[in-house]
Each structure stands twice: as C-alpha cells, then as structure tokens.
Design a protein around this motif. Structure first.
Motif, mmCIF file in Angstrom:
data_model
loop_
_atom_site.group_PDB
_atom_site.id
_atom_site.type_symbol
_atom_site.label_atom_id
_atom_site.label_comp_id
_atom_site.label_asym_id
_atom_site.label_seq_id
_atom_site.Cartn_x
_atom_site.Cartn_y
_atom_site.Cartn_z
ATOM 1 N N ASP A 76 -8.922 -10.316 -14.152
ATOM 2 C CA ASP A 76 -7.742 -10.829 -13.684
ATOM 3 C C ASP A 76 -7.375 -12.112 -15.013
ATOM 4 O O ASP A 76 -7.448 -12.593 -13.816
ATOM 5 N N PRO A 77 -6.156 -11.930 -15.754
ATOM 6 C CA PRO A 77 -5.884 -13.092 -15.641
ATOM 7 C C PRO A 77 -4.765 -13.637 -15.252
ATOM 8 O O PRO A 77 -4.520 -15.039 -14.499
ATOM 9 N N SER A 78 -4.624 -13.421 -13.420
ATOM 10 C CA SER A 78 -3.132 -14.314 -12.301
ATOM 11 C C SER A 78 -4.543 -14.909 -11.420
ATOM 12 O O SER A 78 -5.024 -14.065 -11.097
ATOM 13 N N LYS A 79 -4.142 -16.003 -11.581
ATOM 14 C CA LYS A 79 -4.501 -16.188 -10.392
ATOM 15 C C LYS A 79 -4.124 -15.483 -8.617
ATOM 16 O O LYS A 79 -4.588 -15.837 -7.671
ATOM 17 N N THR A 80 -3.429 -15.689 -8.696
ATOM 18 C CA THR A 80 -2.676 -14.612 -7.471
ATOM 19 C C THR A 80 -2.610 -13.402 -7.004
ATOM 20 O O THR A 80 -3.364 -13.127 -6.389
ATOM 21 N N MET A 81 -3.627 -12.618 -8.565
ATOM 22 C CA MET A 81 -3.596 -11.193 -7.828
ATOM 23 C C MET A 81 -5.000 -11.746 -8.013
ATOM 24 O O MET A 81 -5.645 -10.588 -7.386
ATOM 25 N N LEU A 82 -5.749 -12.579 -8.333
ATOM 26 C CA LEU A 82 -7.104 -12.969 -7.828
ATOM 27 C C LEU A 82 -7.180 -13.133 -6.673
ATOM 28 O O LEU A 82 -8.496 -13.029 -5.570
ATOM 29 N N ILE A 83 -6.714 -13.777 -5.830
ATOM 30 C CA ILE A 83 -6.666 -14.507 -4.699
ATOM 31 C C ILE A 83 -6.471 -13.025 -3.524
ATOM 32 O O ILE A 83 -6.492 -12.932 -2.875
ATOM 33 N N ALA A 84 -5.181 -12.048 -4.068
ATOM 34 C CA ALA A 84 -5.106 -11.492 -3.488
ATOM 35 C C ALA A 84 -6.233 -10.116 -3.048
ATOM 36 O O ALA A 84 -6.548 -9.358 -2.260
ATOM 37 N N ALA A 85 -6.605 -9.737 -4.528
ATOM 38 C CA ALA A 85 -8.050 -9.135 -4.798
ATOM 39 C C ALA A 85 -9.317 -9.902 -3.201
ATOM 40 O O ALA A 85 -10.135 -8.880 -3.021
ATOM 41 N N LYS A 86 -9.128 -10.944 -3.329
ATOM 42 C CA LYS A 86 -10.804 -11.679 -3.092
ATOM 43 C C LYS A 86 -9.987 -10.931 -1.386
ATOM 44 O O LYS A 86 -10.634 -10.905 -0.518
ATOM 45 N N HIS A 87 -8.653 -11.719 -0.727
ATOM 46 C CA HIS A 87 -7.968 -11.592 0.424
ATOM 47 C C HIS A 87 -8.434 -10.261 0.965
ATOM 48 O O HIS A 87 -9.126 -9.316 1.925
ATOM 49 N N ARG A 88 -8.223 -8.907 -0.054
ATOM 50 C CA ARG A 88 -8.439 -7.797 0.469
ATOM 51 C C ARG A 88 -9.860 -7.233 0.488
ATOM 52 O O ARG A 88 -10.435 -5.678 1.637
ATOM 53 N N SER A 89 -10.924 -7.505 -0.170
ATOM 54 C CA SER A 89 -12.668 -7.540 -0.373
ATOM 55 C C SER A 89 -13.568 -8.099 -0.117
ATOM 56 O O SER A 89 -15.057 -8.658 -0.224
ATOM 57 N N LEU A 90 -12.611 -9.310 0.581
ATOM 58 C CA LEU A 90 -13.468 -10.381 1.463
ATOM 59 C C LEU A 90 -15.147 -9.983 1.733
ATOM 60 O O LEU A 90 -15.964 -11.517 1.395
#
Length: 195
Positions: A76-90
């Motif tokens: 993903d190009p978005s750091k914001t979405m990468l953080i959200a995705a990491k949180h969802r699949s930690l």
C-alpha cells in the motif's frame, strides 16, 4: 470547493493520510469489507499459497487471506493504511504470515514469479499507471498464477478486460457481485490467469 473535494478524496481514499485518512479507512471497512471477504473466498486460497494484496487499506481482506494462505503481502502507498492493516492483523504480522510493504501496483518490491495469487479490491481505478501496474502483477505472478480484481461497478473501466489481456493474461472473465449490505453497491469482479 472542487480542489477541497479532490484533496479530501486523495487524503481519504487515494493515498489516505492523517485524520482524514483514518476516517477514510473506517469507511473502507464498512463499504469494502464484504467484497474483500468475497474475493478471498473466490480465490480459493490454499495453505501453500503466496498472496499479494494490492492496496489492502485497513486490512480486512489481508487478514481474511492470512487465515488461508502461507504468506500474504500487503502493498500500500499509504503509511496510515499500513499502520491500520498492521493493527488489524498484528498476530499474523508477528508470526510472519502477513507482511506489509509501502509501495504500489507498479512497484510491489516482490521477486519475479513469487506469488500464486494477486488480489485488488476497489483501488485499480486509482492506480496512477494501470499498464505499469498490470505489467508488475504479471512479473510477480508464477505461471498459472491468478489475478482477481474487484471494483465498484460505477468506477469499473470498460477497458479493464482489454488492458488485462494486453498485459499477457488469459482466461479473463468479468462478473457482477452484489454485496449483501447497504453500505456498498454492486462490484465488477475480474479474474485472469498468467499463461
């Protein structure tokens, strides 16, 4: 007002950033979640599959794919979405089953012929250079690897099937799927295979 709307669209959905991006991510979960799960189910992922998810956003489909495949890489190009995705699949990130990379469809940072399946939900219309993105997908897919793209029908390009065929894919088919929710309209789903 037009430039403000474009800014909100870019910061909320194109390349989500900051508070507007977080709101955009919340809306993506509501509008895209069912379609993402449907696409993962349609892919019929197997325990040995290496999957690349282009534009996973807040990570609903990424997490779903991580339940079935060996490795799932979200690009993903978005750091914001990468953080959200990491949180969802930690939990899956911590075990290495889910990996997150900043990039885009044209620059996935994946090795040649490394993926069995590439998934994209509601972002192909946002790719800055669709030809380059499709060439990259073709490069990273193994022979007989599959591409599955879903996009809101109202944003679907009539040329997408032709573009995918021109990029070297075969068995290109399209269908319409109606999510069982009021928060998302019909989706056009394209499937294709690398020869």
């Amino acid at each position: 007002m037009g430039s403000l709307g474009a800014w909100v669209g870019e910061r909320g959905f194109g390349r989500p950033a900051g508070a507007v991006g977080r709101v955009g991510g919340w809306l993506m979960v509501r509008a895209n979640g069912m379609t993402e799960k449907h696409v993962v189910k349609l892919a019929g992922l197997r325990p040995k599959d290496h999957v690349v998810v282009l534009g996973p956003g807040p990570g609903v489909g990424l997490r779903w794919a991580g339940k079935y495949a060996a490795v799932v890489v979200g690009v993903d190009p978005s750091k914001t979405m990468l953080i959200a995705a990491k949180h969802r699949s930690l939990d899956l990130v911590e075990t290495g089953k889910v990996q997150l990379i900043q990039g885009d469809a044209a620059s996935t940072h994946q090795p040649d012929e490394s993926a069995n399946v590439v998934l994209s939900v509601n972002n192909v219309h946002l790719w800055p250079d669709r030809q380059a993105g499709l060439a990259e997908v073709h490069r990273i897919l193994k022979p007989a690897g599959r591409l599955i793209v879903a996009v809101h029908k109202k944003w679907a390009s009539h040329d997408l099937s032709a573009e995918v065929t021109e990029a070297g894919f075969t068995d290109v088919t399209t269908s319409t799927w109606n999510p069982p929710t009021r928060t998302a309209g019909p989706a056009t789903i394209l499937t294709a295979q690398k020869a």
